[in-house]
Design a protein around this motif. Sequence first.
Motif, short mmCIF file in Angstrom:
data_model
loop_
_atom_site.label_atom_id
_atom_site.label_comp_id
_atom_site.label_asym_id
_atom_site.label_seq_id
_atom_site.Cartn_x
_atom_site.Cartn_y
_atom_site.Cartn_z
N ARG A 454 -7.94 -4.95 4.11
CA ARG A 454 -7.51 -4.81 5.51
C ARG A 454 -6.13 -5.46 5.61
O ARG A 454 -5.95 -6.53 6.16
N PHE A 455 -5.15 -4.76 5.06
CA PHE A 455 -3.86 -5.38 4.76
C PHE A 455 -3.03 -5.69 6.01
O PHE A 455 -2.35 -6.72 6.06
N ASP A 456 -3.07 -4.82 7.00
CA ASP A 456 -2.32 -5.10 8.22
C ASP A 456 -2.86 -6.34 8.93
O ASP A 456 -2.10 -7.17 9.43
N GLU A 457 -4.18 -6.45 8.96
CA GLU A 457 -4.79 -7.64 9.57
C GLU A 457 -4.47 -8.89 8.75
O GLU A 457 -4.22 -9.97 9.32
N TYR A 491 2.22 -8.83 -0.02
CA TYR A 491 3.30 -7.86 -0.11
C TYR A 491 3.45 -7.31 -1.53
O TYR A 491 3.74 -6.12 -1.74
N ASN A 492 3.22 -8.16 -2.52
CA ASN A 492 3.44 -7.81 -3.92
C ASN A 492 2.37 -6.88 -4.45
O ASN A 492 2.66 -5.79 -4.99
N PHE A 493 1.13 -7.28 -4.31
CA PHE A 493 0.03 -6.58 -5.00
C PHE A 493 -0.62 -5.48 -4.17
O PHE A 493 -1.34 -4.65 -4.72
N HIS A 494 -0.36 -5.45 -2.85
CA HIS A 494 -1.09 -4.49 -2.03
C HIS A 494 -0.22 -3.65 -1.10
O HIS A 494 -0.67 -2.62 -0.62
N MET A 495 1.00 -4.07 -0.84
CA MET A 495 1.81 -3.34 0.13
C MET A 495 3.13 -2.85 -0.47
O MET A 495 3.96 -2.29 0.26
N THR A 496 3.33 -3.08 -1.77
CA THR A 496 4.53 -2.66 -2.52
C THR A 496 5.83 -3.02 -1.80
O THR A 496 6.82 -2.28 -1.87
N ARG A 497 5.83 -4.14 -1.13
CA ARG A 497 7.05 -4.64 -0.46
C ARG A 497 7.65 -5.70 -1.39
O ARG A 497 7.64 -6.90 -1.12
N TYR A 498 8.20 -5.23 -2.52
CA TYR A 498 8.57 -6.14 -3.60
C TYR A 498 9.72 -7.07 -3.22
O TYR A 498 9.71 -8.25 -3.61
N ILE A 535 8.14 -6.33 -13.48
CA ILE A 535 7.58 -5.26 -14.33
C ILE A 535 7.51 -3.96 -13.54
O ILE A 535 7.88 -2.88 -14.05
N GLU A 536 7.06 -4.05 -12.28
CA GLU A 536 6.94 -2.86 -11.45
C GLU A 536 8.30 -2.24 -11.13
O GLU A 536 8.43 -1.02 -11.01
N THR A 537 9.32 -3.07 -10.98
CA THR A 537 10.65 -2.56 -10.62
C THR A 537 11.52 -2.30 -11.86
O THR A 537 12.67 -1.85 -11.72
N GLY A 538 10.98 -2.55 -13.05
CA GLY A 538 11.70 -2.27 -14.29
C GLY A 538 12.85 -3.21 -14.56
O GLY A 538 13.77 -2.86 -15.32
#
Length: 587
Positions: A454-457, A491-498, A535-538
């Motif tokens: 429930r990421f927004d909450e 933000y990192n693991f669930h919302m891709t807001r790196y 790693i995700e952003t290379g």
Amino acid sequence: MAEARDSQAVSRANIIKTLYELSVISVTKGLGTYKKSLTYLPDNVLFDVYRQLYKEKRLCLLSQELTHMDVFTRMLKVRDRRTDLLQMFQSLMDHGTKIANDIVVAYSICCLEVLKKPYAKKEVINLGLRLGSFLCDSGWYVESEEALNACKNLCIMSNCQEYETPESLCRTLDCCHKLLHAQTAYCSFRGAAETHELALATVKKLEVAGYKDFSHAALYAEFSVLFFIRGEYDQAYRWSVAALKELKPSLPARITIDVLRQAAKSCVVKREFQKAGLLIRQAVYLARDVFDIDHPKYSDVLIDYGFYLLNYDSIVNSVSVYKTALEIRKRIFGKMNLRVAIAHEDLAYALYVQDYSSGRFTPANDHATKGIEIMEKLLPNEHLMLASAKRVKALILEEIALDTALTTEEDLLMKSEDLHLSALQLAQTAFGERNVQTAKHYGNLGRLYQSMSRFDEAEAMHLKAIKIKEELLGSDDYEVGLSIGHLASLYNFHMTRYRDAELLYYRSIAINLKLFGKSYSGLEYDYRGLLHIYIETGEFDKVREYQDILNRWKDLRTQHAESEDPPIDLHKRPEPIQKVIDTFFTM
């Protein structure tokens, strides 16, 4: 020949001791016959008679005897047997008697009789102070508050009916100190606020009268406790420093110990760890020196020492100290006592922190469950003391849920949410919205909602927590850093807001390095979080950089673990209190 004489002396001593014990046993067996003669026995001998009843488990008869106010008064005078009296008292409560309530009723009658015998007022006030203090030490805070409120009313009546002397005002302050202790321990904040105001007014009267031959150390320490529990850490620190300034070598060791340990806790939340370590270790060694290691005061100090060690990132030592404190309390108070419940809760949280990376949460869960079970039996529904215990249980259930099957996970997460929401409501009712304790519960809900997808909450909860903590504690406080790290993880693991997460991790790292140094355990989560981002952003140069940083951190953690001394030096003696205070104020 000398050895023979020594042997004979030891033998005679053993015979005398045995004869004394046989005499005590004989008196208890014929208690009805000797009843009228008991008043002529010295207090310590009478104590042994009633102790023998306890040993023989004749608890109904023991209860009948101790509910007489004159008898219980004599038991309170035997100060070197306080632990024995606590055990006897708790056994009677466990047996189903209402001795705590009966004793308070008996004391209330004594207070009423003062109206007919004004000359006995001082004696009855002193009795109330001893009785209230004992009930508080025994963990029966409601009864302690009732007795001390009756005592306080006598003090106020005394001040109204005659000229306010320094002696009468000092008795009022002594009552305020003990009453505030019981009220804060039981989270009776409305009554505590009234007692706080009365104490301040009484201190002012003494100042106006020019009377300075009285130390406010104990009272100011209780002021600090009140603000500490309410999450008002600046005020707690200010009053604890004021208490330290009031310490004198002539004060009773109990007062000195309580001032040192409360000042240490206040330093911990202000992240003044060097000062906190100085004070709490001196409190430990002084308590051991004065009371020995089987006394409730020693367990109290160990609980606060465990708090310091846990916050100072000495987690294994913290668990060890908490375990020792719990065992002492169980030996004295048995299983069904609030002081035992609190020790279970503290140990549960320390075990949760220790085993966070391993996932072995069974011991932590067992202690959290025991703590809550005891509290639910002894406290009214929705009592604030349950908020903290429920929070710990909820945190543990959340972690267990993440390692279980899907259906079980959903049930556990729902139970965790119920516990967190209940704890939040209790905190809001007691402290209001703008409070550190309330903010902590918002942060815990944020982490839970992250686990529940429930990421927004989750984001809303974390932002609330950060806003409140920043307003109250400042932008560089540990609590702020903790919440920032949790939001970064979301933000990192669930919302891709790196990029948002990256900035938050940098800020969390800066706070942790400033407060704890490069070997701090919490840095691992920030470093691993940044590795995931890169790693995700290379960004492989950054990956290599933070992999090196993480490896260096692991080496530092190993060195930190190897360099840690045992938490308690068995040969250490307390320093002179003036030397401790002088050292504190030069740090």
